[in-house]
Design a protein around this motif. Structure first.
Motif: not given
Length: 69
Positions: A18, A22, A25-26, A29, A35, A37-38, A46-49
């Motif tokens: 990540l 980053l 990946r952002l 999202v 979504v 999941y880290v 954690a999760a990026l959503a």
């Protein structure tokens, strides 16, 4: 845009990966509604959503909030 909520296509990404990805990946999202999941040592931590998904989830948790949101 609806989030990817299909558990068969969940994206998991380790913390180190990540860090290196980053920015891309952002965008996944924000634009694709993905979504992510880290993971740390294989465990989801954690999760990026998308912000709309997070807001809907928080609203559903509030007293009197809409649980279907």
């Amino acid at each position: 845009m609806p989030a990817n909520t299909n558990p068969d296509t969940d994206t998991e990404l380790g913390i180190r990966d990540l860090r290196n990805q980053l920015s891309d990946r952002l965008m996944d999202v924000a634009v694709e509604g993905e979504v992510i999941y880290v993971t740390n040592r294989g465990k989801r931590v954690a999760a990026l959503a998308p912000i709309a998904v997070v807001r809907a989830g928080l609203e559903a948790l509030r007293p009197g909030g809409d649980p279907s949101a």
